[in-house]
Motif scaffolding. Structure first.
Motif, short mmCIF file in Angstrom:
data_model
loop_
_atom_site.label_atom_id
_atom_site.label_comp_id
_atom_site.label_asym_id
_atom_site.label_seq_id
_atom_site.Cartn_x
_atom_site.Cartn_y
_atom_site.Cartn_z
N ASP A 96 0.85 -1.19 0.00
CA ASP A 96 0.00 0.00 0.00
C ASP A 96 0.89 1.25 0.00
N PRO A 97 0.33 2.42 -0.31
CA PRO A 97 1.13 3.65 -0.42
C PRO A 97 1.95 3.97 0.83
N ASP A 98 1.42 3.71 2.02
CA ASP A 98 2.17 3.99 3.24
C ASP A 98 3.41 3.10 3.34
N ARG A 99 3.25 1.82 3.05
CA ARG A 99 4.40 0.90 3.08
C ARG A 99 5.41 1.27 2.02
N ARG A 100 4.97 1.72 0.85
CA ARG A 100 5.89 2.15 -0.20
C ARG A 100 6.72 3.36 0.26
N ARG A 101 6.05 4.33 0.91
CA ARG A 101 6.76 5.52 1.42
C ARG A 101 7.80 5.12 2.46
N ARG A 102 7.41 4.22 3.38
CA ARG A 102 8.35 3.77 4.42
C ARG A 102 9.53 3.04 3.80
N LEU A 103 9.26 2.19 2.84
CA LEU A 103 10.32 1.45 2.17
C LEU A 103 11.28 2.40 1.46
N THR A 104 10.73 3.39 0.77
CA THR A 104 11.56 4.38 0.08
C THR A 104 12.43 5.14 1.07
N ALA A 105 11.84 5.54 2.19
CA ALA A 105 12.61 6.26 3.22
C ALA A 105 13.71 5.38 3.78
N ASP A 106 13.40 4.13 4.07
CA ASP A 106 14.41 3.21 4.61
C ASP A 106 15.54 2.96 3.61
N LEU A 107 15.18 2.78 2.36
CA LEU A 107 16.21 2.55 1.34
C LEU A 107 17.08 3.79 1.14
N VAL A 109 17.92 5.90 3.50
CA VAL A 109 18.86 5.88 4.62
C VAL A 109 19.99 4.90 4.33
N LEU A 110 19.64 3.71 3.86
CA LEU A 110 20.67 2.72 3.54
C LEU A 110 21.62 3.23 2.47
N PHE A 111 21.09 3.88 1.46
CA PHE A 111 21.92 4.43 0.39
C PHE A 111 22.87 5.49 0.93
N ARG A 112 22.35 6.43 1.72
CA ARG A 112 23.21 7.47 2.30
C ARG A 112 24.28 6.85 3.18
N ASN A 113 23.91 5.83 3.96
CA ASN A 113 24.89 5.15 4.80
C ASN A 113 25.99 4.53 3.95
N SER A 114 25.61 3.96 2.81
CA SER A 114 26.61 3.33 1.94
C SER A 114 27.58 4.35 1.37
#
Length: 122
Positions: A96-107, A109-114
């Motif tokens: 659902d749209p909320d889970r997509r937004r959370r996934l995008t935000a989490d990814l 963060v992972l990208f910036r950390n990398s």
């Protein structure tokens, strides 16, 4: 899916960067993509062979080449972006749209950390 049009995600990314900011150099483009200038040069040479990118300066030793997306490159960018959007939609089907937004935000963060960026820096 991109390979069918002769592109990789790196090619599409380079086209996107150049479309957004024409006249970038190999080095500037490489920095944005997180690759070496030599690797980006090979990517751009392929894009030139496809007629997607052109140099706006004369090549010369020690002189930065400025690059611009052609009309054909704009068409490839649109087609490639549509392919990626379709693939993302297939991948995210059922979220659902909320889970997509959370996934995008989490990814993000992972990208910036990398990249070694400090947490919470954006």
């Amino acid at each position: 899916r991109l390979r069918a049009s002769g592109l990789s995600y790196r090619h599409l990314s380079a086209l996107g960067h150049l479309a957004g900011q024409p006249d970038l150099s190999y080095s500037e483009l490489a920095r944005r993509a997180g690759v070496t200038a030599q690797s980006m040069q090979a990517t751009v040479i392929h894009l030139e062979q496809l007629g997607a990118v052109e140099r706006t300066t004369e090549p010369g030793r020690g002189r930065p080449s400025r690059l611009r997306v052609t009309e054909g490159g704009q068409s490839l960018l649109r087609a490639g972006s549509a392919v990626v959007a379709d693939a993302e939609e297939d991948l995210l089907a059922g979220l659902d749209p909320d889970r997509r937004r959370r996934l995008t935000a989490d990814l993000s963060v992972l990208f910036r950390n990398s990249l070694g960026e400090a947490p919470g820096s954006r």
